[in-house]
Each structure stands twice: as structure tokens, then as C-alpha cells.
Design a protein around this motif. Structure first.
Motif, PDB file in Angstrom:
ATOM      1  N   GLY A 190      35.710  -9.123   1.208  1.00 48.76           N
ATOM      2  CA  GLY A 190      35.326  -8.440   2.444  1.00 48.76           C
ATOM      3  C   GLY A 190      36.351  -7.440   2.923  1.00 48.76           C
ATOM      4  N   PRO A 191      36.050  -6.810   4.087  1.00 44.83           N
ATOM      5  CA  PRO A 191      36.917  -5.721   4.582  1.00 44.83           C
ATOM      6  C   PRO A 191      38.342  -6.161   4.923  1.00 44.83           C
ATOM      7  N   LEU A 234      44.129 -10.681   4.393  1.00 42.42           N
ATOM      8  CA  LEU A 234      44.028 -12.133   4.204  1.00 42.42           C
ATOM      9  C   LEU A 234      44.627 -12.577   2.871  1.00 42.42           C
ATOM     10  N   HIS A 235      44.387 -11.790   1.823  1.00 42.25           N
ATOM     11  CA  HIS A 235      44.961 -12.104   0.511  1.00 42.25           C
ATOM     12  C   HIS A 235      46.490 -12.230   0.628  1.00 42.25           C
ATOM     13  N   GLN A 236      47.107 -11.288   1.328  1.00 44.76           N
ATOM     14  CA  GLN A 236      48.566 -11.305   1.510  1.00 44.76           C
ATOM     15  C   GLN A 236      49.000 -12.446   2.431  1.00 44.76           C
ATOM     16  N   MET A 237      48.285 -12.604   3.538  1.00 45.21           N
ATOM     17  CA  MET A 237      48.632 -13.634   4.521  1.00 45.21           C
ATOM     18  C   MET A 237      48.532 -15.030   3.893  1.00 45.21           C
ATOM     19  N   PHE A 238      47.477 -15.258   3.127  1.00 39.76           N
ATOM     20  CA  PHE A 238      47.302 -16.567   2.482  1.00 39.76           C
ATOM     21  C   PHE A 238      48.417 -16.822   1.466  1.00 39.76           C
ATOM     22  N   MET A 239      48.898 -15.753   0.825  1.00 40.39           N
ATOM     23  CA  MET A 239      49.988 -15.930  -0.147  1.00 40.39           C
ATOM     24  C   MET A 239      51.260 -16.426   0.556  1.00 40.39           C
ATOM     25  N   VAL A 240      51.570 -15.794   1.679  1.00 35.42           N
ATOM     26  CA  VAL A 240      52.749 -16.229   2.453  1.00 35.42           C
ATOM     27  C   VAL A 240      52.581 -17.702   2.859  1.00 35.42           C
ATOM     28  N   GLN A 241      51.364 -18.049   3.293  1.00 35.84           N
ATOM     29  CA  GLN A 241      51.122 -19.412   3.786  1.00 35.84           C
ATOM     30  C   GLN A 241      51.146 -20.457   2.662  1.00 35.84           C
ATOM     31  N   TYR A 242      50.510 -20.143   1.505  1.00 37.29           N
ATOM     32  CA  TYR A 242      50.518 -21.167   0.447  1.00 37.29           C
ATOM     33  C   TYR A 242      51.921 -21.338  -0.141  1.00 37.29           C
ATOM     34  N   THR A 243      52.708 -20.262  -0.138  1.00 40.24           N
ATOM     35  CA  THR A 243      54.084 -20.369  -0.648  1.00 40.24           C
ATOM     36  C   THR A 243      54.902 -21.286   0.262  1.00 40.24           C
ATOM     37  N   GLU A 244      54.719 -21.123   1.566  1.00 38.74           N
ATOM     38  CA  GLU A 244      55.436 -21.972   2.528  1.00 38.74           C
ATOM     39  C   GLU A 244      55.029 -23.434   2.340  1.00 38.74           C
ATOM     40  N   LEU A 245      53.721 -23.679   2.181  1.00 36.85           N
ATOM     41  CA  LEU A 245      53.225 -25.059   2.027  1.00 36.85           C
ATOM     42  C   LEU A 245      53.720 -25.676   0.713  1.00 36.85           C
ATOM     43  N   TRP A 246      53.733 -24.855  -0.330  1.00 31.09           N
ATOM     44  CA  TRP A 246      54.209 -25.338  -1.638  1.00 31.09           C
ATOM     45  C   TRP A 246      55.669 -25.783  -1.536  1.00 31.09           C
ATOM     46  N   ASN A 247      56.464 -24.981  -0.816  1.00 30.24           N
ATOM     47  CA  ASN A 247      57.878 -25.336  -0.647  1.00 30.24           C
ATOM     48  C   ASN A 247      58.053 -26.552   0.261  1.00 30.24           C
ATOM     49  N   PRO A 306      33.754 -19.826   0.891  1.00 24.36           N
ATOM     50  CA  PRO A 306      33.113 -19.375   2.127  1.00 24.36           C
ATOM     51  C   PRO A 306      33.444 -17.916   2.434  1.00 24.36           C
ATOM     52  N   LYS A 307      32.765 -17.372   3.436  1.00 25.34           N
ATOM     53  CA  LYS A 307      33.063 -16.015   3.914  1.00 25.34           C
ATOM     54  C   LYS A 307      34.481 -16.000   4.498  1.00 25.34           C
ATOM     55  N   ALA A 308      35.062 -14.805   4.568  1.00 27.83           N
ATOM     56  CA  ALA A 308      36.469 -14.670   4.981  1.00 27.83           C
ATOM     57  C   ALA A 308      36.782 -15.386   6.307  1.00 27.83           C
ATOM     58  N   LEU A 309      35.959 -15.157   7.340  1.00 29.32           N
ATOM     59  CA  LEU A 309      36.292 -15.757   8.640  1.00 29.32           C
ATOM     60  C   LEU A 309      36.103 -17.270   8.647  1.00 29.32           C
ATOM     61  N   GLU A 310      35.180 -17.750   7.804  1.00 32.53           N
ATOM     62  CA  GLU A 310      35.005 -19.206   7.669  1.00 32.53           C
ATOM     63  C   GLU A 310      36.248 -19.804   6.980  1.00 32.53           C
ATOM     64  N   MET A 311      36.813 -19.066   6.053  1.00 37.26           N
ATOM     65  CA  MET A 311      38.079 -19.503   5.426  1.00 37.26           C
ATOM     66  C   MET A 311      39.158 -19.666   6.505  1.00 37.26           C
TER      67      MET A 311
END
Ligand SMILES: [Fe+2]
Length: 167
Positions: free
Chosen positions: A52-53, A58-71, A108-113
Motif C-alpha cells: 500500500g501507499p 511501514l517497511h522501514q518502521m517495522f524493521m527498526v521494531q523487529y530488530t529491537e525485539l530480536w535484541n 492483513p491490510k497495512a493499517l490492520e497490521m
């Protein structure tokens, strides 16, 4: 028969927290580990599958977040070990111990994610907050410190994600 030594064997733990309290804290930290790992995987899944637009944001934001959670999973698991217990580390165990659901099979759709991740961060915050009284009563400052750090991250991330949902 060898005489029983009065000093504790090298493998025993004598850090000033009772065996019962160590077990209770380790069990609860197992829930926190399972929640954190599950939220990590869901966030990484959404990094892969978001469309989506808002893709780039979101792709970038989720990367920052999953990296933090992984650590974050490592210090939680290692605190469980420091308390003398085995750290859970399988999908079967995590499935039983986590308070949050697995990611949906169909993306799911972006906002549902974003909504799912807000719920996830709030759930992990509730899990972490529940451990506080046990850790404090037992004088377990390292666990309380770890919980404080995790609560700060989850509450802040939930706020940031929640802000995306406001019109
Ligand atoms: Fe990537």
C-alpha cells in the motif's frame, strides 16, 4: 561414604533470592520471552508482507521494531538462566507461554497490521508489568531493571503505532 560438605556445591545458587521466588520469577519471564519472540516474528512478517501507499514508511518502521525485539529476547532468556532455570526456546513452548496470538496466515491490510502490533506491544507491556510485584518482593533488582527497560520500549512503540491510526 563421603562426608557431606557444609559449603554449598558449586552448582547451587545462593544469590539471596529464595528458590521459590527464583522459580516464580523465571516462570513469568518465560511468558515475557514468549510474548517478545512472538511479537518479533509478527513484526518481521509484517515487514515482509506490508503493501500500500505507506509501504516505505511501514517497511522501514517495522524493521527498526523487529530488530529491537530480536535484541530484547536475549537479556530476558539470560536473566532466566541467571535465576537457575532453563529458558524456553521452541515454537511449541512459545505457543503455550505467549499471551499474544500468532501472526495471521494471510497478510492483513497495512493499517490492520499496525492495529495488531499496537495490541501486541500493549499485551507484552501487561505481561512485563505483572512480573514487577514478584520481582520487587523478592528484591530482584536486575529483573525489575530489565522490566523497566522493556516497559519503556513497549509503551513508547505502542504510542508511535497508535498515532498512525489517528485520522
Ligand atoms: Fe528486510
Amino acid at each position: 561414604m563421603p562426608k557431606t560438605s557444609k559449603s554449598a556445591p558449586a552448582s547451587s545458587i545462593n544469590i539471596g533470592i529464595s528458590e521459590k521466588d527464583r522459580a516464580a520469577i523465571a516462570t513469568s519471564l518465560g511468558n515475557l520471552l514468549a510474548d517478545t519472540y512472538t511479537l518479533y516474528l509478527t513484526t518481521h512478517n509484517f515487514h515482509w508482507n506490508v503493501t500500500g501507499p505507506m509501504f516505505n514508511t511501514l517497511h522501514q518502521m517495522f524493521m527498526v521494531q523487529y530488530t529491537e525485539l530480536w535484541n530484547a529476547v536475549d537479556p530476558v532468556a539470560e536473566r532466566i538462566r541467571s535465576l537457575g532455570h532453563a529458558a524456553p526456546g521452541s515454537y511449541a513452548q512459545f505457543g503455550k507461554l505467549a499471551s499474544i496470538k500468532d501472526a495471521p496466515a494471510t497478510p492483513p491490510k497495512a493499517l490492520e497490521m499496525v492495529r495488531i502490533l499496537v495490541d501486541g506491544h500493549e499485551s507484552v507491556a501487561r505481561t512485563a508489568r505483572k512480573i514487577f510485584p514478584i520481582a520487587e518482593k523478592a528484591g530482584d533488582e536486575p529483573t525489575a531493571d530489565l522490566l523497566t527497560q522493556r516497559l519503556t520500549v513497549h509503551e513508547q512503540t505502542a504510542w508511535m503505532l497508535r498515532s498512525l491510526l489517528e485520522a
